[in-house]
Design a protein around this motif. Sequence first.
Motif, short mmCIF file in Angstrom:
data_model
loop_
_atom_site.label_atom_id
_atom_site.label_comp_id
_atom_site.label_asym_id
_atom_site.label_seq_id
_atom_site.Cartn_x
_atom_site.Cartn_y
_atom_site.Cartn_z
N TYR A 1 46.80 47.84 43.40
CA TYR A 1 45.62 46.98 43.28
C TYR A 1 45.81 46.00 42.14
CZ TYR A 1 40.70 45.63 42.78
OH TYR A 1 39.53 44.92 42.70
N ASN B 1 40.22 41.73 41.58
CA ASN B 1 39.56 40.68 42.36
C ASN B 1 39.75 40.86 43.86
OD1 ASN B 1 38.66 39.37 39.99
ND2 ASN B 1 40.64 38.34 39.80
N THR C 1 42.39 41.73 45.48
CA THR C 1 43.73 41.43 45.94
C THR C 1 44.66 42.62 45.73
OG1 THR C 1 43.42 39.10 45.39
CG2 THR C 1 45.68 39.83 45.73
N ILE D 1 51.54 40.00 48.95
CA ILE D 1 50.19 39.92 48.39
C ILE D 1 49.22 39.75 49.55
CG2 ILE D 1 48.69 38.74 46.74
CD1 ILE D 1 51.19 39.92 45.49
N THR E 1 44.90 39.79 50.76
CA THR E 1 43.48 39.78 50.40
C THR E 1 42.67 40.47 51.49
OG1 THR E 1 42.90 37.72 51.53
CG2 THR E 1 43.87 37.54 49.32
N ASN F 1 48.98 38.72 37.86
CA ASN F 1 50.09 38.29 38.70
C ASN F 1 51.43 38.94 38.36
OD1 ASN F 1 48.28 36.53 39.92
ND2 ASN F 1 48.76 34.88 38.50
#
Length: 417
Positions: free
Chosen positions: A340, A343, A345, A365, A367, A393
Amino acid sequence: MQKDQSMKLISRRKAIGGLLTTGAILSAGLFATPSAFASSHVRLDQPTVTKFKATIKTSQIALKHVKVSGKTSKVAPKNYTLKTNTQASLLSAQDAQATFSAYPVKTTSDPTLGKIVTGDDGSSFWFAETGANRIGKITTQGAITEYLLPISGYNPTSIANGPGDTFWFPYVSDSTSFIGRMIGASGQVTLYQLPISISSETAITRGPNDTLWFVNGNNQIGSVTADGTIKTYTLDGVRWTQDIAQGPDGALWFTYTGNTTPQSGVARFTTDGSLTFYPVTDAGMAQITTGRDNDLWFAVFEDELGSEQKNVGRITTSGTLTRYYMPQLKDNSYPYSIAYLGNGTFAFGTVQEGAKGSSHEYVGIITPAGDVQAFDTPNADQVFFMTYAGWANEIWFTSTSYSYKGRDKVYKFRLTN
């Protein structure tokens, strides 16, 4: 699911019957005796990125609720002096969108890197060397220290953060097994002996009230506290277990394969022995992690029956299941690890199916809306376990190859845009 024995971390073990009880505690003081390793720097090919939209399917899944009982007992100590060694070796690859930096672990020919977690100091990461009887530490600058564990013939299978700068790990052999605790600052090690063997697939996580919980790779779940109290439960209907995480509701959630159809799924276990199964069809379950307020995400390696099921899943604490299908992932690469990022993502990593080999492996990555960016790893290196660094990131992950020796590395992956 095709089961190839050369894939050690995704091989399955036969279930072990009966309840675990407790054995002895081994307490070990660890003293470092560092030896230096030469550094090198090599430029790798630039990573490529594939952007696409995952196919989303959402449903409410049926659940089965049961109550299980466990046994509790306590245990007492022997001292060892352990050794450490250090190394630092950096490889890097970069383009306008992402950077991979690779740090080879090379003190043995086949260390077989396992799970990795973020250290309490915020500037280091700790990982299990499941083939080398070591716990490894790597700093954000790439300096590696390895701690040789006290008993030959044993290996750590996983690692988890505990309270007070401690790291916990299952410690297994073909005979007896332990749950180990290591203090990061001092290197002191305590081993809690189990009277029967646990699987090399055993996973561990920190649970409620700073208790450590583990699934043993077969059909058992257990807990251990810092004072040596061990409690274990046998899970009827479960053939093997894969991974475990504490959920946002304070319960323990784990991925499993059962004895009936649908064979796989996610299970919820509470500290009072309440067990709820959430079956997931057409799925070979892998790792699981806690998400936002009320969900957990997991990787689906492939269908138990062998069909391609390249997807990750999301399950809410109320049982709503969402699957994100990603057929755009090439060759024999399948989601296996997940982390995780905040936000909403998530990151996922892929490994090869069986020992077939693949010219593409990915850090991706994703969402909740299904937007995916998948980055080819250098040399198609597999992504077995990953952890979020705690800042934007950046992900650290372990990579092991069973086909080529010397390809065991810790990677740093960073998005640069």
